[in-house]
Design an enzyme around this catalytic site. Structure first.
Site, PDB file in Angstrom:
ATOM      1  N   GLU A 155     -35.463  35.245  -4.933  1.00  0.00           N
ATOM      2  CA  GLU A 155     -34.025  35.374  -4.729  1.00  0.00           C
ATOM      3  C   GLU A 155     -33.599  34.901  -3.355  1.00  0.00           C
ATOM      4  OE1 GLU A 155     -30.690  39.006  -4.914  1.00  0.00           O
ATOM      5  OE2 GLU A 155     -32.828  39.432  -5.109  1.00  0.00           O
ATOM      6  N   GLU A 256     -24.891  44.068 -10.353  1.00  0.00           N
ATOM      7  CA  GLU A 256     -25.459  44.591  -9.107  1.00  0.00           C
ATOM      8  C   GLU A 256     -24.335  44.740  -8.081  1.00  0.00           C
ATOM      9  OE1 GLU A 256     -29.728  43.708  -7.218  1.00  0.00           O
ATOM     10  OE2 GLU A 256     -28.193  42.384  -6.391  1.00  0.00           O
TER      11      GLU A 256
END
Length: 279
Positions: A155, A256
């Site tokens: 990520e 998220e």
């Protein structure tokens, strides 16, 4: 296409945190969701007691939700650490000791995506040394993920909130994905495309989607500014997810975001209840 055409999961490490960990899967199910993801829940240890792993697994199964993604140990998250695998010394060792624990827990619940967060740069340590350590640890993680039929996610964070992290752009993260795949020959490393982080970096999101959708294994969303629910900021998230779908992305979209000054159960009004259950 649009929100109703996507597969969403709820990140239980940022939503429903007003509840104890073991109550969160059932709360997500009560809100209409059938899938969840988690950061590593035990920030102080890479290897919790077996009873704690069993209890969390049972809570997920009893709630009738699927675990779609799990982070490897990453230190204090949320917090200043942001990752462990490229940090020499104890943190790197903690990451290594967590690899089989996390993979085993993921396998027990049918989870097929494991996220490995890069660590911060360390003062006095050559960045090349950290990157070499990171590649070594990511290769170990990719092999463990492959053994359970999972992908390894890498990520990009954002430089505003994580100024010492070296992976603060899509190209930087994808370059690491390519290095891991070249080193293992497995091809199971994938880009985790977090649209909030990338927007905080000022990246051209339509271009990121066009360039990297074929190497993307998971997508996460939050609005910007504020990291709130879709509609609380100015990101055209529905349009961006539409682009992803048209470009061929069929994976999970992780929610998220922060619920704001309200219970998490009230933070999903942007998404019709009928669209929350994965099809």
């Amino acid at each position: 296409m649009g929100f109703a055409d996507q597969r969403f999961d709820v990140n239980l490490s940022i939503l429903f945190t007003e509840l104890p960990l073991l109550q969160r899967p059932a709360a997500a199910a009560a809100a209409g969701f059938t899938a969840v993801e988690l950061w590593w829940p035990w920030v102080d240890t890479p290897a919790p007691e077996r009873s704690e792993l069993t209890a969390l697994g049972k809570a997920i199964e009893d709630a009738g939700v699927r675990l779609t993604g799990l982070n490897f140990y990453a230190g204090r998250l949320p917090g200043p650490d942001r990752g462990a695998l490229s940090v020499p010394g104890d943190e790197s060792e903690r990451f290594r000791s967590n690899i089989d624990v996390a993979a085993g827990f993921a396998e027990s619940l049918g989870c097929t995506a494991l996220n490995a967060l890069y660590g911060n740069r360390v003062d006095g340590v050559d960045p090349a040394e950290q990157d070499a350590l990171a590649l070594e640890n990511l290769v170990l993680a990719a092999r463990a993920a492959d053994r359970i039929g999972a992908v390894l996610l890498i990520e990009a964070l954002n430089r505003v909130e994580s100024p010492h992290c070296p992976l603060v752009s899509a190209p930087a993260a994808v370059a690491v994905v390519d290095k891991v795949n070249a080193a293992t020959g497995l091809g199971n490393a994938r880009f985790l495309m977090d649209l909030y982080h990338l927007s905080m970096n000022g990246e051209d999101l339509p271009q990121v989607i066009a360039s990297y959708v074929d190497r993307t294994g998971h997508v996460q969303i939050a609005d910007n500014p504020g990291r709130g629910a879709p509609g609380t900021g100015s990101l055209p998230l529905e349009e961006l997810l539409d682009r992803l779908g048209k470009a061929g992305y069929e994976g999970w979209i992780g929610l998220e975001y922060k619920p704001g000054d309200r219970p998490s159960s009230e933070a999903f009004d942007w998404l019709p209840r009928a669209a929350r259950a994965a099809r």
